[in-house]
Motif scaffolding. Structure first.
Motif, PDB file in Angstrom:
ATOM      1  N   MET A  20      23.736  56.769  -4.687  1.00  0.00           N
ATOM      2  CA  MET A  20      25.030  55.885  -4.363  1.00  0.00           C
ATOM      3  C   MET A  20      25.146  55.948  -2.865  1.00  0.00           C
ATOM      4  N   LYS A  21      24.912  57.251  -2.360  1.00  0.00           N
ATOM      5  CA  LYS A  21      25.596  57.379  -0.856  1.00  0.00           C
ATOM      6  C   LYS A  21      24.674  58.466   0.048  1.00  0.00           C
ATOM      7  N   GLN A  22      24.256  58.249   1.018  1.00  0.00           N
ATOM      8  CA  GLN A  22      23.598  59.334   1.867  1.00  0.00           C
ATOM      9  C   GLN A  22      24.494  59.327   3.351  1.00  0.00           C
ATOM     10  N   CYS A  23      24.994  60.602   3.450  1.00  0.00           N
ATOM     11  CA  CYS A  23      26.027  60.787   4.526  1.00  0.00           C
ATOM     12  C   CYS A  23      25.482  61.952   5.411  1.00  0.00           C
ATOM     13  N   GLU A  24      25.591  61.859   6.631  1.00  0.00           N
ATOM     14  CA  GLU A  24      25.626  62.817   7.790  1.00  0.00           C
ATOM     15  C   GLU A  24      26.747  62.860   8.469  1.00  0.00           C
ATOM     16  N   ASP A  25      27.430  63.930   8.157  1.00  0.00           N
ATOM     17  CA  ASP A  25      28.772  63.947   8.775  1.00  0.00           C
ATOM     18  C   ASP A  25      29.648  62.834   8.502  1.00  0.00           C
ATOM     19  N   ASP A  26      29.976  61.837   9.408  1.00  0.00           N
ATOM     20  CA  ASP A  26      30.811  60.770   9.134  1.00  0.00           C
ATOM     21  C   ASP A  26      30.140  59.625   9.009  1.00  0.00           C
ATOM     22  N   ASN A  27      28.755  59.716   9.153  1.00  0.00           N
ATOM     23  CA  ASN A  27      28.036  58.300   8.974  1.00  0.00           C
ATOM     24  C   ASN A  27      27.327  58.213   7.615  1.00  0.00           C
ATOM     25  N   CYS A  28      27.541  57.125   6.665  1.00  0.00           N
ATOM     26  CA  CYS A  28      27.260  57.072   5.405  1.00  0.00           C
ATOM     27  C   CYS A  28      26.252  55.663   5.230  1.00  0.00           C
ATOM     28  N   ALA A  29      25.171  55.861   4.543  1.00  0.00           N
ATOM     29  CA  ALA A  29      24.400  54.847   4.038  1.00  0.00           C
ATOM     30  C   ALA A  29      24.726  54.688   2.656  1.00  0.00           C
ATOM     31  N   CYS A  30      24.892  53.413   2.477  1.00  0.00           N
ATOM     32  CA  CYS A  30      25.596  53.052   0.979  1.00  0.00           C
ATOM     33  C   CYS A  30      24.495  52.437   0.116  1.00  0.00           C
ATOM     34  N   ALA A  31      24.918  52.484  -1.198  1.00  0.00           N
ATOM     35  CA  ALA A  31      23.950  51.725  -2.028  1.00  0.00           C
ATOM     36  C   ALA A  31      23.992  50.174  -1.694  1.00  0.00           C
ATOM     37  N   ILE A  32      22.992  49.509  -1.901  1.00  0.00           N
ATOM     38  CA  ILE A  32      22.848  48.016  -1.171  1.00  0.00           C
ATOM     39  C   ILE A  32      24.102  47.285  -1.972  1.00  0.00           C
ATOM     40  N   GLY A  33      24.829  46.779  -1.112  1.00  0.00           N
ATOM     41  CA  GLY A  33      26.010  45.660  -1.488  1.00  0.00           C
ATOM     42  C   GLY A  33      27.321  46.492  -1.248  1.00  0.00           C
ATOM     43  N   PHE A  34      27.186  47.623  -1.069  1.00  0.00           N
ATOM     44  CA  PHE A  34      28.560  48.388  -0.638  1.00  0.00           C
ATOM     45  C   PHE A  34      28.456  48.685   0.885  1.00  0.00           C
ATOM     46  N   TYR A  35      29.526  48.634   1.507  1.00  0.00           N
ATOM     47  CA  TYR A  35      29.606  48.802   3.148  1.00  0.00           C
ATOM     48  C   TYR A  35      31.205  49.393   3.132  1.00  0.00           C
ATOM     49  N   GLY A  36      31.250  49.696   4.404  1.00  0.00           N
ATOM     50  CA  GLY A  36      32.474  50.539   4.828  1.00  0.00           C
ATOM     51  C   GLY A  36      32.236  51.931   5.245  1.00  0.00           C
ATOM     52  N   ASN A  37      33.100  52.764   6.115  1.00  0.00           N
ATOM     53  CA  ASN A  37      32.861  53.879   6.559  1.00  0.00           C
ATOM     54  C   ASN A  37      32.389  54.893   5.292  1.00  0.00           C
ATOM     55  N   ARG A  38      33.054  54.799   4.221  1.00  0.00           N
ATOM     56  CA  ARG A  38      32.591  55.882   3.143  1.00  0.00           C
ATOM     57  C   ARG A  38      32.119  54.822   1.926  1.00  0.00           C
ATOM     58  N   CYS A  39      31.567  53.575   2.253  1.00  0.00           N
ATOM     59  CA  CYS A  39      31.079  52.976   1.062  1.00  0.00           C
ATOM     60  C   CYS A  39      32.359  52.488  -0.015  1.00  0.00           C
ATOM     61  N   GLU A  40      33.323  52.176   0.688  1.00  0.00           N
ATOM     62  CA  GLU A  40      34.299  51.909  -0.183  1.00  0.00           C
ATOM     63  C   GLU A  40      34.565  50.359  -0.554  1.00  0.00           C
ATOM     64  N   LYS A  41      33.785  49.466  -0.078  1.00  0.00           N
ATOM     65  CA  LYS A  41      33.845  48.116  -0.007  1.00  0.00           C
ATOM     66  C   LYS A  41      32.713  47.478  -0.579  1.00  0.00           C
TER      67      LYS A  41
END
Length: 341
Positions: free
Chosen positions: A100-121
């Protein structure tokens, strides 16, 4: 968001000098399917945790399937998109996990379709993907959440060409799915995105409610294809009987599929019909053994992408019901897509 259901694995890997890196996975479903689309790579003889860690270290990996060969190790398959895992029955016990989410410090790669700093949208439809860097992904399984949807749901997106959302697909090579279903099933949806699939009228109507849309039909046959747009297209809600309004057949393509929806048997303003809820006046859903929008005529429609596959005398094979400009053709697959105007 309200989608984080089920069993979740959180892997945290400490890398010296690189800060904290982690990926979170949730357990999803393994379903019976002869095709294995979206596969990136296969690794044999590894444990589930090694499989998940390998996916965690690969930014392009979005999902893993682990099938046990013994009580410890087994085969690991990694996929570039999607939620659930296809598996052709071979006696092995398999599990599926979506990253669902891959993060390194404050940078996150989201599941496809999600976006935002923490994949919240999440995007409203596939055409919105062009605003959030998804255009380079081409055809991928993605989450969308149009206005009015309680939670995100999965669709197949063609992110190029402005972004097209697949609402129906047929693939002859995929496991068979019966499209002669009740109204309740057509409202809810059935099949799997990317295989033989109907998204569901309740979701289709929400997608159309988000703005002006046009419909695209793409058919593949042998080593070629044809397609067509209807530039004015809309599907209503339950109160409207999921009525379709459709017109303005586009002739801007050199490889046209033909206008089978609004010529002789014009389905414009038709309500959606199934064998247990037929609005055609001619028992069309039972005669054609599929839910669809039918014209109020004895012949019902010249094009029905949900109809059973029929014999093709010229080809000695099967095809979908659609009258082509070029004549009778054996199809290998078709997709019914929508995009913003």
């Amino acid at each position: 968001m309200r989608f984080m259901l089920g069993y979740v694995i959180v892997l945290q890997v400490i890398k010296l000098g690189c800060g904290n890196k982690f990926s979170n996975f949730r357990k999803t479903e393994v379903f019976d399917e002869v095709l294995d689309t979206g596969l990136k790579t296969t690794v044999d003889g590894v444990t589930l945790m090694t499989c998940a860690k390998t996916c965690s270290d690969d930014a392009d990996c979005r999902r893993v399937k682990h099938c046990q060969d013994d009580h410890v190790s087994g085969q690991c398959k990694m996929y570039v998109d999607g939620k659930n895992c296809p598996h052709e029955a071979d006696g092995r016990e398999c599990t599926c996990y979506q990253k669902m989410k891959q993060c390194e410090d404050d940078n996150c790669a989201c599941a496809i379709g999600f976006y935002g700093n923490r994949c919240e949208k999440v995007i409203k439809d596939c055409s919105e993907g062009k605003h959030h860097g998804f255009e380079s992904l081409k055809e991928k399984l993605s989450y969308v959440q149009p206005d009015g949807a309680d939670e995100p749901f999965e669709v197949l997106c063609e992110f190029q060409h402005g972004g097209l959302t697949v609402i129906q697909s047929r693939k002859l090579a995929a496991s068979h799915v019966d499209f002669n279903r009740s109204m309740e099933e057509y409202v809810r949806g059935f099949g799997r995105p990317g295989y033989n699939h109907w998204l569901g009228l309740k979701y289709i109507s929400l997608l159309f409610a988000s703005g002006d849309m046009k419909c695209n039909i793409l058919m593949m046959y042998e080593s070629d294809y044809c397609q067509v747009y209807y530039d004015r297209c809309k599907v209503g809600n339950e109160a409207d009987g999921y009525k379709i309004t459709i017109s303005d057949y586009s002739t801007s393509f050199s490889k046209l599929c033909g206008n089978s929806l609004t010529t002789v048997d014009n389905i414009n303003n038709a309500l959606f019909s199934t064998y247990d809820s037929d609005s055609s006046g001619y028992d069309c859903a039972s005669k054609m053994a599929a839910g669809w929008w039918y014209a109020p005529t004895t012949t019902c429609t010249k094009g029905n992408l949900n109809a059973p596959l029929v014999a093709s005398p010229a080809q000695g094979n099967v095809r979908l019901k659609w009258i082509l400009d070029k004549g009778d053709t054996t199809f290998t697959s078709s997709v019914f897509r929508i995009t913003t105007t």
